[in-house]
Design an enzyme around this catalytic site. Structure first.
Site, PDB file in Angstrom:
ATOM      1  N   CYS A   1     -30.759 -28.417   7.881  1.00  0.00           N
ATOM      2  CA  CYS A   1     -32.423 -28.115   8.165  1.00  0.00           C
ATOM      3  C   CYS A   1     -33.042 -27.894   6.843  1.00  0.00           C
ATOM      4  O   CYS A   1     -34.187 -27.567   7.158  1.00  0.00           O
ATOM      5  CB  CYS A   1     -32.577 -26.070   9.464  1.00  0.00           C
ATOM      6  SG  CYS A   1     -31.793 -27.458  10.669  1.00  0.00           S
TER       7      CYS A   1
ATOM      8  N   HIS B   1     -38.223 -22.794   8.835  1.00  0.00           N
ATOM      9  CA  HIS B   1     -37.880 -23.843   8.768  1.00  0.00           C
ATOM     10  C   HIS B   1     -38.265 -23.044  10.834  1.00  0.00           C
ATOM     11  O   HIS B   1     -37.685 -21.820  11.413  1.00  0.00           O
ATOM     12  CB  HIS B   1     -36.207 -23.718   9.361  1.00  0.00           C
ATOM     13  CG  HIS B   1     -35.414 -24.564   9.860  1.00  0.00           C
ATOM     14  ND1 HIS B   1     -35.706 -25.716  10.358  1.00  0.00           N
ATOM     15  CD2 HIS B   1     -34.012 -23.748  10.228  1.00  0.00           C
ATOM     16  CE1 HIS B   1     -34.700 -26.123  11.321  1.00  0.00           C
ATOM     17  NE2 HIS B   1     -33.467 -25.019  11.782  1.00  0.00           N
TER      18      HIS B   1
ATOM     19  N   ASN C   1     -36.047 -26.616  17.916  1.00  0.00           N
ATOM     20  CA  ASN C   1     -36.136 -26.816  16.480  1.00  0.00           C
ATOM     21  C   ASN C   1     -35.771 -28.403  16.388  1.00  0.00           C
ATOM     22  O   ASN C   1     -34.853 -28.896  16.964  1.00  0.00           O
ATOM     23  CB  ASN C   1     -34.070 -25.851  16.316  1.00  0.00           C
ATOM     24  CG  ASN C   1     -34.103 -25.891  15.000  1.00  0.00           C
ATOM     25  OD1 ASN C   1     -34.113 -26.938  14.338  1.00  0.00           O
ATOM     26  ND2 ASN C   1     -33.107 -25.261  14.492  1.00  0.00           N
TER      27      ASN C   1
END
Length: 327
Positions: free
Chosen positions: A115, A254, A284
Site C-alpha cells: 500500500c 493511504h 482500502n
C-alpha cells in the site's frame, strides 16, 4: 530528488462500476453494515468485473492522467505501476499498460511495496527522468477482491479495487515534488501478506485447501505499527524537509481504515491541514488509494498554489513512504 525538479503535471483515477455494499460483503463473513461502519467507517467499495484485471484499471487511470497533463503516450519515457495484485506473476503489469496505451519504446516496470507502493514508484522514476528526460507515468493499481477470503471479516470488509495515476516531468510548470522518503521494516513481514503462490510456498492442493492464496493480516499489530510509527516518521520527514507541521495544508494518507485514519490524524498534530478521504466510498484500494484520493482533491479544486500537500503511505513489508508536494 535534489538533482532535478520533478513536477506533477496531471492526475487521473479509475474505479470499477460495480458497487459492493456492506451488507453484501459482510454476509459471508458474518457481520452487518453497522459492525463494518463502526469498525472501519467504510460504507461501500468498488469491485472489478469478471475479466477485469489490474492492468485494465491502471490503463484507464493512466489515460485520465495523461489527458489532464496534455501529454501523449508517445512522449513518455517510463511507466511505473505500483501493485501487489499484478495481472500475473510475470511479465510486469506495466508492460500490459504500456501496450494498451500505445506507448511503444517506453520503459515499463512494476513496484511492489504494497500500500506504500505509489510513493515508492514516484521515487523510482525520478532517476530515469534525470538521465533520460521526458515524462513519467506513475500508477497505483490493485484488485484485492481477487485475493480476499469471503469468510474473513478482518480483511474482506476493508478492500476495494481501483487505480490512480499521476504524470511527472522535469518542466518549469506544475506542482513540485519537494522531497520523498521511503522506509521498510523487514522484521515485520509477517503482519501482512499472501502466504502461498511464491517460491517459498508454491500453491498446491494442500495450500489451496488451507487458504494460502488469500490475503492475511494481523489487524491489531498493523494498527499498532501505524499509530506508533507514523507520527514519529512524519515528524522526522518534515524536519528533514525544513517545514513545520503547521505549514502543511493538506494530508493525503493511504486509505486503510477510516476509524484508524481519524486516530492517526489526531496523533500527527497537523493543526492547519485538511485530511482527504475516499475510504468511506471506495474502501482500502491498496497502492491506488493515495493517487485516487489525490485526484479527487485535485479535480475538486482543493489544492491552491503554494500550499504544501503531504502524502503518507503505509502497508505490508512493513513499509512507510512520504512525499511532500508544493502546489
Amino acid at each position: 530528488m535534489n538533482d532535478v525538479t520533478i513536477h506533477v503535471l496531471g492526475t487521473g483515477a479509475y474505479v470499477p462500476e460495480r458497487i459492493v455494499s456492506n451488507d453484501e460483503v459482510g454476509a459471508p463473513a458474518g457481520v452487518d453494515d453497522d459492525w463494518i461502519t463502526r469498525k472501519t467507517a467504510i460504507r461501500q467499495r468498488r469491485w472489478a468485473a469478471d475479466g477485469q484485471a489490474t492492468s485494465d484499471l491502471a490503463t484507464a487511470a493512466g489515460r485520465a492522467a495523461l489527458k489532464a497533463a496534455g501529454i501523449s503516450p508517445e512522449q513518455l519515457t517510463v511507466i511505473a505501476v505500483a501493485t501487489s495484485t499484478p495481472d500475473q506473476p510475470q511479465p510486469p503489469t506495466a508492460a500490459y499498460v504500456q501496450h494498451h496505451l500505445g506507448a511503444a519504446g517506453t520503459a515499463a516496470f512494476d513496484v511492489n511495496a504494497v500500500c506504500s507502493g505509489t510513493v515508492f514508484a514516484l521515487s523510482s522514476v525520478a532517476g530515469t527522468l534525470v538521465h533520460r528526460g521526458g515524462y513519467a507515468l506513475v500508477i497505483g493499481a490493485d484488485v484485492y477482491s481477487r485475493i480476499l477470503d469471503p469468510a474473513d471479516r478482518r480483511t474482506v470488509v476493508l478492500f476495494g479495487d481501483g487505480a490512480g495515476a499521476m504524470v511527472l516531468g522535469p518542466t518549469g510548470k506544475g506542482p513540485v515534488v519537494r522531497r520523498v522518503a521511503l522506509h521498510t521494516f523487514g522484521d515485520l513481514t509477517g503482519l501482512i501478506g499472501v502466504p502461498g503462490g511464491g517460491s517459498r510456498r508454491p500453491l498446491d492442493e494442500a495450500g489451496l485447501n488451507a487458504g494460502l492464496q488469500y490475503f492475511a493480516m494481523d489487524g491489531r499489530e498493523v494498527r499498532r505499527f501505524v499509530v506508533e510509527q507514523l507520527p514519529q516518521l512524519t515528524k522526522g520527514f518534515l524536519h528533514e524537509a525544513g517545514v513545520e507541521a503547521a505549514d502543511i495544508s493538506h494530508f493525503v494518507p493511504h486509505q486503510a481504515n477510516g476509524v484508524m485514519l481519524d486516530t492517526v490524524f489526531e496523533e500527527l498534530h497537523l493543526p492547519r491541514a485538511t485530511m482527504h478521504r475516499t475510504v468511506d466510498t471506495y474502501g482500502n484500494t491498496g497502492a491506488a488509494s493515495i493517487p485516487i484520493t489525490m485526484d479527487k482533491a485535485v479535480r475538486a479544486g482543493s489544492f491552491r498554489p503554494g500550499e504544501l500537500v503531504l502524502l503518507a503511505g503505509f502497508g505490508g513489508g512493513m513499509a512507510a513512504s512520504f512525499a511532500l508536494i508544493q502546489w
